[in-house]
Design a protein around this motif. Sequence first.
Motif, short mmCIF file in Angstrom:
data_model
loop_
_atom_site.label_atom_id
_atom_site.label_comp_id
_atom_site.label_asym_id
_atom_site.label_seq_id
_atom_site.Cartn_x
_atom_site.Cartn_y
_atom_site.Cartn_z
N ASN A 282 32.29 -23.05 -9.51
CA ASN A 282 31.68 -23.80 -10.62
C ASN A 282 31.00 -25.09 -10.12
N MET A 283 30.50 -25.03 -8.90
CA MET A 283 29.87 -26.24 -8.34
C MET A 283 28.46 -26.43 -8.88
N HIS A 284 28.06 -27.69 -9.03
CA HIS A 284 26.69 -27.99 -9.46
C HIS A 284 25.81 -27.94 -8.22
N ALA A 285 25.42 -26.71 -7.81
CA ALA A 285 24.63 -26.53 -6.58
C ALA A 285 23.34 -25.79 -6.95
N SER A 286 22.21 -26.36 -6.57
CA SER A 286 20.90 -25.79 -6.93
C SER A 286 20.03 -25.62 -5.69
N CYS A 287 19.15 -24.62 -5.74
CA CYS A 287 18.18 -24.43 -4.66
C CYS A 287 16.77 -24.67 -5.18
N GLY A 288 16.01 -25.46 -4.46
CA GLY A 288 14.58 -25.59 -4.75
C GLY A 288 13.85 -24.65 -3.81
N ILE A 289 13.16 -23.65 -4.38
CA ILE A 289 12.37 -22.74 -3.54
C ILE A 289 10.99 -23.37 -3.42
N LEU A 290 10.85 -24.21 -2.41
CA LEU A 290 9.63 -25.03 -2.32
C LEU A 290 8.57 -24.36 -1.47
N PHE A 291 7.36 -24.32 -2.01
CA PHE A 291 6.21 -23.88 -1.23
C PHE A 291 5.80 -25.07 -0.36
N ASN A 292 4.86 -24.84 0.56
CA ASN A 292 4.53 -25.87 1.57
C ASN A 292 4.22 -27.21 0.90
N HIS A 293 4.88 -28.24 1.40
CA HIS A 293 4.64 -29.59 0.86
C HIS A 293 4.44 -30.53 2.05
N GLU A 294 3.43 -31.34 1.94
CA GLU A 294 2.90 -32.08 3.08
C GLU A 294 2.65 -33.53 2.68
N SER A 295 2.36 -34.37 3.70
CA SER A 295 1.93 -35.74 3.43
C SER A 295 1.44 -36.33 4.75
N GLU A 296 1.10 -37.59 4.72
CA GLU A 296 0.66 -38.28 5.95
C GLU A 296 1.78 -38.31 6.98
N ARG A 297 3.03 -38.09 6.55
CA ARG A 297 4.16 -38.12 7.48
C ARG A 297 4.47 -36.76 8.07
N ARG A 298 3.74 -35.74 7.73
CA ARG A 298 3.96 -34.40 8.24
C ARG A 298 3.92 -34.42 9.77
N GLY A 299 4.79 -33.65 10.41
CA GLY A 299 4.80 -33.56 11.87
C GLY A 299 3.47 -33.02 12.38
N LEU A 300 3.10 -33.43 13.58
CA LEU A 300 1.78 -33.07 14.13
C LEU A 300 1.67 -31.60 14.52
N ASN A 301 2.79 -30.85 14.51
CA ASN A 301 2.68 -29.44 14.87
C ASN A 301 2.74 -28.50 13.66
N GLN B 14 19.45 -33.59 -12.09
CA GLN B 14 19.73 -34.32 -13.34
C GLN B 14 20.01 -33.36 -14.50
N GLN B 15 19.90 -32.04 -14.23
CA GLN B 15 20.14 -31.05 -15.30
C GLN B 15 21.63 -30.88 -15.55
N GLU B 16 21.95 -30.50 -16.77
CA GLU B 16 23.36 -30.25 -17.11
C GLU B 16 23.93 -29.11 -16.26
N SER B 17 23.14 -28.05 -16.09
CA SER B 17 23.62 -26.89 -15.33
C SER B 17 22.79 -26.71 -14.07
N PRO B 18 23.43 -26.22 -13.00
CA PRO B 18 22.68 -25.95 -11.76
C PRO B 18 21.86 -24.67 -11.88
N ASP B 19 20.79 -24.59 -11.11
CA ASP B 19 19.95 -23.38 -11.14
C ASP B 19 18.98 -23.44 -9.97
N ASP B 20 18.24 -22.36 -9.76
CA ASP B 20 17.22 -22.33 -8.70
C ASP B 20 15.83 -22.40 -9.34
N TYR B 21 14.95 -23.16 -8.68
CA TYR B 21 13.60 -23.36 -9.23
C TYR B 21 12.54 -23.25 -8.13
N VAL B 22 11.43 -22.63 -8.46
CA VAL B 22 10.25 -22.64 -7.58
C VAL B 22 9.46 -23.91 -7.86
N LEU B 23 9.06 -24.62 -6.80
CA LEU B 23 8.08 -25.71 -6.93
C LEU B 23 6.85 -25.31 -6.14
#
Length: 309
Positions: A150-169, A216-225
């Motif tokens: 009954n743990m509040h454990a969630s997975c974010g299924i994240l597609f590629n996310h980048e920024s100026e701090r992205r590694g050079l490789n 911050q959700q009441e229940s844990p779940d998995d979400y695509v971003l």
Amino acid sequence: ELLLTKGYEVYGVSRRSTRENKNMMNSEIHQRFNHVTMDVTDASGIPALIKDVQPDEYYNLAAMSHVGQSFKEPNTTLMIDGYAVSCALEGIRIYAPNCKFYQASTSELYGKVDEGESLNEQSPFRPRSPYAAAKLYAHNMVSVYRDSYNMHASCGILFNHESERRGLNFVTRKITNGVARVKCGIDRHVSLGNIDAIRDWGHAKDYVEGMWMMLQQESPDDYVLATGKTASVRDALEYVCDLADLDFKNVYKINEKFMRPADVPYLCGDSSKAQRVLGWEPQHDWKSLLSAMYKHDLTAAGREVYTYR
Ligand code: GDD
């Protein structure tokens, strides 16, 4: 940084290294940031830290995150991306059972996908790399702990996310940094691998908001971003070369060294669940992302030319 701006006391873990961790240093100036030297694969160290800190929220972003490299280090990848997640879940179960847990799952889990397919939380996972296989173990362990304890454990299924701090490789930064250096006359080419690969690229700033919203959700779940918009590596290169006023055909070279034994040819995400349930909405698309990254890298390349002239 997002958590610090929200008033959190933050503990950030990184391995001991003879070199400083630049991303951590950005936060270390902050009074509410506590840097802990720790290897996440240490089966007793992480639970001891959890016992000591008693965190309310735990964001597991630690990974051997380079998919190509995971073919060369499959076992290290398994330890960091799979085994270490079990250690953290066990630590929370035993010492801080009310702590909410976020796991960085990934669009790489989908693996071989037909072009045009839009991927959501129900789409099947067919990993194509040691990285994705290890991440799938972690993804499954999160749902095991959620259902069993009954743990509040969630997975974010994240597609590629980048920024100026992205590694050079990683490919976006390789392109923005590489084109900026060609533009400034420092380098002659950018060497790339599979430029036909298609990705759904978004801005890391949008994605960390989504991670926080999940906990911050009441229940844990998995979400695509994801943004739901795609471009090929070739499109990305051509776009950045247009910004630089360079002909992309003269800028890149294909180097077999950057080809993977098996690549994921196409990824496009459907984040409608995150939009509906969390109220999450990305502010950036791949073009605004790449132009911000290119601007940053052009300034740095210009500074390098000025300094060494
Ligand atoms: N890195 C790299 N270098 N990739 C190249 C190159 C090159 O020279 N040339 C072409 N590519 C292609 C890769 O083969 C891949 O198809 C695509 O560009 C994107 O590669 P990366 O930028 O390395 O990212 P990734 O898609 O493999 O994985 C990233 O995103 C995942 C999803 O969020 C990583 O951040 C993963 O850790 C993350 O899970």
